[in-house]
Scaffold this motif. Structure first.
Motif, mmCIF file in Angstrom:
data_model
loop_
_atom_site.group_PDB
_atom_site.id
_atom_site.type_symbol
_atom_site.label_atom_id
_atom_site.label_comp_id
_atom_site.label_asym_id
_atom_site.label_seq_id
_atom_site.Cartn_x
_atom_site.Cartn_y
_atom_site.Cartn_z
ATOM 1 N N LEU A 120 0.819 -1.216 0.000
ATOM 2 C CA LEU A 120 0.000 0.000 0.000
ATOM 3 C C LEU A 120 0.846 1.256 0.000
ATOM 4 C CD1 LEU A 120 -2.833 -1.096 2.414
ATOM 5 C CD2 LEU A 120 -3.046 -0.555 -0.004
ATOM 6 N N ALA A 121 1.959 1.223 0.722
ATOM 7 C CA ALA A 121 2.842 2.387 0.733
ATOM 8 C C ALA A 121 3.364 2.677 -0.673
ATOM 9 C CB ALA A 121 4.006 2.158 1.689
ATOM 10 N N GLY A 122 3.670 1.621 -1.417
ATOM 11 C CA GLY A 122 4.094 1.804 -2.806
ATOM 12 C C GLY A 122 3.000 2.422 -3.645
ATOM 13 N N ARG A 123 1.751 2.021 -3.400
ATOM 14 C CA ARG A 123 0.625 2.591 -4.143
ATOM 15 C C ARG A 123 0.366 4.034 -3.752
ATOM 16 N NH1 ARG A 123 0.397 -2.325 -5.283
ATOM 17 N NH2 ARG A 123 -1.028 -3.228 -6.820
ATOM 18 N N VAL A 124 0.540 4.353 -2.485
ATOM 19 C CA VAL A 124 0.389 5.740 -2.052
ATOM 20 C C VAL A 124 1.444 6.616 -2.723
ATOM 21 C CG1 VAL A 124 0.577 7.313 -0.095
ATOM 22 C CG2 VAL A 124 -0.675 5.180 0.153
ATOM 23 N N CYS A 125 2.682 6.138 -2.736
ATOM 24 C CA CYS A 125 3.746 6.924 -3.357
ATOM 25 C C CYS A 125 3.525 7.072 -4.854
ATOM 26 C CB CYS A 125 5.105 6.278 -3.076
ATOM 27 S SG CYS A 125 5.721 6.583 -1.419
ATOM 28 N N SER A 126 3.126 5.988 -5.523
ATOM 29 C CA SER A 126 2.888 6.098 -6.969
ATOM 30 C C SER A 126 1.711 7.016 -7.247
ATOM 31 C CB SER A 126 2.648 4.720 -7.583
ATOM 32 O OG SER A 126 1.509 4.104 -7.051
ATOM 33 N N ALA A 127 0.685 6.967 -6.382
ATOM 34 C CA ALA A 127 -0.485 7.831 -6.564
ATOM 35 C C ALA A 127 -0.115 9.305 -6.441
ATOM 36 C CB ALA A 127 -1.565 7.479 -5.542
ATOM 37 N N THR A 128 0.648 9.644 -5.415
ATOM 38 C CA THR A 128 1.002 11.047 -5.209
ATOM 39 C C THR A 128 2.021 11.528 -6.242
ATOM 40 O OG1 THR A 128 2.573 10.346 -3.498
ATOM 41 C CG2 THR A 128 0.422 11.101 -2.768
ATOM 42 N N ALA A 129 2.929 10.647 -6.649
ATOM 43 C CA ALA A 129 3.885 11.035 -7.703
ATOM 44 C C ALA A 129 3.158 11.305 -9.013
ATOM 45 C CB ALA A 129 4.941 9.944 -7.885
ATOM 46 N N LEU A 130 2.161 10.480 -9.332
ATOM 47 C CA LEU A 130 1.380 10.694 -10.546
ATOM 48 C C LEU A 130 0.562 11.976 -10.471
ATOM 49 C CD1 LEU A 130 0.102 7.114 -11.424
ATOM 50 C CD2 LEU A 130 1.374 8.637 -12.941
ATOM 51 N N GLU A 131 -0.060 12.199 -9.332
ATOM 52 C CA GLU A 131 -0.860 13.421 -9.171
ATOM 53 C C GLU A 131 0.023 14.650 -9.336
ATOM 54 O OE1 GLU A 131 -2.617 16.879 -7.527
ATOM 55 O OE2 GLU A 131 -0.889 15.880 -6.648
ATOM 56 N N ASN A 132 1.221 14.594 -8.779
ATOM 57 C CA ASN A 132 2.143 15.714 -8.887
ATOM 58 C C ASN A 132 2.624 15.905 -10.323
ATOM 59 O OD1 ASN A 132 3.903 17.764 -7.610
ATOM 60 N ND2 ASN A 132 5.551 16.374 -8.208
ATOM 61 N N LEU A 133 2.810 14.807 -11.053
ATOM 62 C CA LEU A 133 3.268 14.891 -12.444
ATOM 63 C C LEU A 133 2.164 15.386 -13.373
ATOM 64 C CD1 LEU A 133 5.658 14.129 -14.417
ATOM 65 C CD2 LEU A 133 4.407 11.994 -14.806
ATOM 66 N N LEU A 134 0.948 14.849 -13.203
ATOM 67 C CA LEU A 134 -0.145 15.150 -14.130
ATOM 68 C C LEU A 134 -0.928 16.401 -13.750
ATOM 69 C CD1 LEU A 134 -1.461 11.518 -14.660
ATOM 70 C CD2 LEU A 134 0.136 12.814 -16.085
ATOM 71 N N ARG A 135 -0.869 16.766 -12.466
ATOM 72 C CA ARG A 135 -1.518 17.995 -11.990
ATOM 73 C C ARG A 135 -3.005 18.052 -12.314
ATOM 74 N NH1 ARG A 135 1.641 20.086 -8.081
ATOM 75 N NH2 ARG A 135 3.779 20.340 -8.778
ATOM 76 N N ASP A 136 -3.705 16.941 -12.120
ATOM 77 C CA ASP A 136 -5.143 16.953 -12.408
ATOM 78 C C ASP A 136 -5.996 16.875 -11.144
ATOM 79 O OD1 ASP A 136 -4.848 14.365 -11.617
ATOM 80 O OD2 ASP A 136 -5.715 13.452 -13.407
ATOM 81 N N GLY A 137 -5.351 17.000 -9.969
ATOM 82 C CA GLY A 137 -6.109 17.057 -8.717
ATOM 83 C C GLY A 137 -6.625 15.733 -8.207
#
Length: 237
Positions: free
Chosen positions: A70-87
């Motif tokens: 889950l920690a890996g999924r949290v990190c991938s989720a936040t990294a993607l949100e930061n990269l794509l900037r779609d909120g």
């Protein structure tokens, strides 16, 4: 990809929020997320808010493996949100054969070490096919000595530019990053064919040569964290 909004994120993980940053490799923008989690402080009831598929994926895992997953999924989720900037936050789900799925035109990589997890994401381009990341705790002196001949393919060099524990951990991590980057595009490297041919402390790069059939040199970027006693390495291919 399964999206969750900020309220769902807070409800599932509470204080468990990773550090997210952007940095440049060459001319490419990389988004990274990093977190240090505690098994003892994690509330197992948080799993109740997960999407059904995720709960099914991890239902038979030991508790520590569940939290790492889950920690890996949290990190991938936040990294993607930061990269794509779609909120929105994205959960990284798996395909039927277990391979990592990222959004179209996105490359990503995840690494775990002890209670640390990190994920990196980047937009694909003509210059970038894949990205690899690795995180390692600095190994003990004895382990570094034991691995030195295998990792370096020779005796410990007399001109080593840093402490042997940092040197061997760095080379090992750099090899792991490169291996992951190629694996994500379906190419399996042999570690016996990956040689370290130089480290530049000023540029923070470790240069690796991959033998045939690739026969190419790659620069792996690295960062040492004295606070956490670890090294992180990143490579683009």
């Amino acid at each position: 990809m399964y999206k969750i909004n900020q309220e769902q994120y807070k409800r599932i993980f509470g204080y468990f929020k990773p550090i997210t940053k952007n940095f440049i490799i060459g001319s490419q923008n990389v988004s990274q997320s990093f977190c240090h989690f505690s098994v003892d402080n994690f509330n197992i009831n948080n799993f109740d808010d997960l999407p059904l598929k995720l709960k099914k994926d991890i239902q038979n895992f030991p508790i520590r493996r569940k939290i790492e997953f889950l920690a890996g999924r949290v990190c991938s989720a936040t990294a993607l949100e930061n990269l794509l900037r779609d909120g929105e936050y994205y959960w990284r789900l798996k395909s039927s054969n277990g391979a990592v799925l990222w959004p179209n035109n996105i490359a990503g990589s995840i690494s775990h070490s002890n209670n640390f997890v990190t994920a990196v994401t980047i937009k694909l381009s003509n210059e970038v096919q894949s990205i690899g990341v690795d995180i390692e705790k600095i190994m003990s002196t004895q382990k570094a000595i034991d691995l030195s001949e295998t990792i370096l393919k020779c005796s410990t060099p007399s001109d080593m530019i840093m402490d042997i524990t940092h040197y061997i951990t760095l080379v090992f991590s750099a090899q792991e990053s490169l291996y992951k980057a190629f694996s994500s595009i379906g190419i399996t490297l042999s570690y016996e064919d990956i040689f370290c041919i130089g480290i530049n402390k000023e540029k923070k790069t470790c240069t690796l040569h991959v033998g045939n059939p690739i026969n190419k040199v790659f620069e792996v970027h690295f960062y040492f964290s004295k606070y956490y006693n670890l090294v992180m390495t990143y490579v683009l291919i």
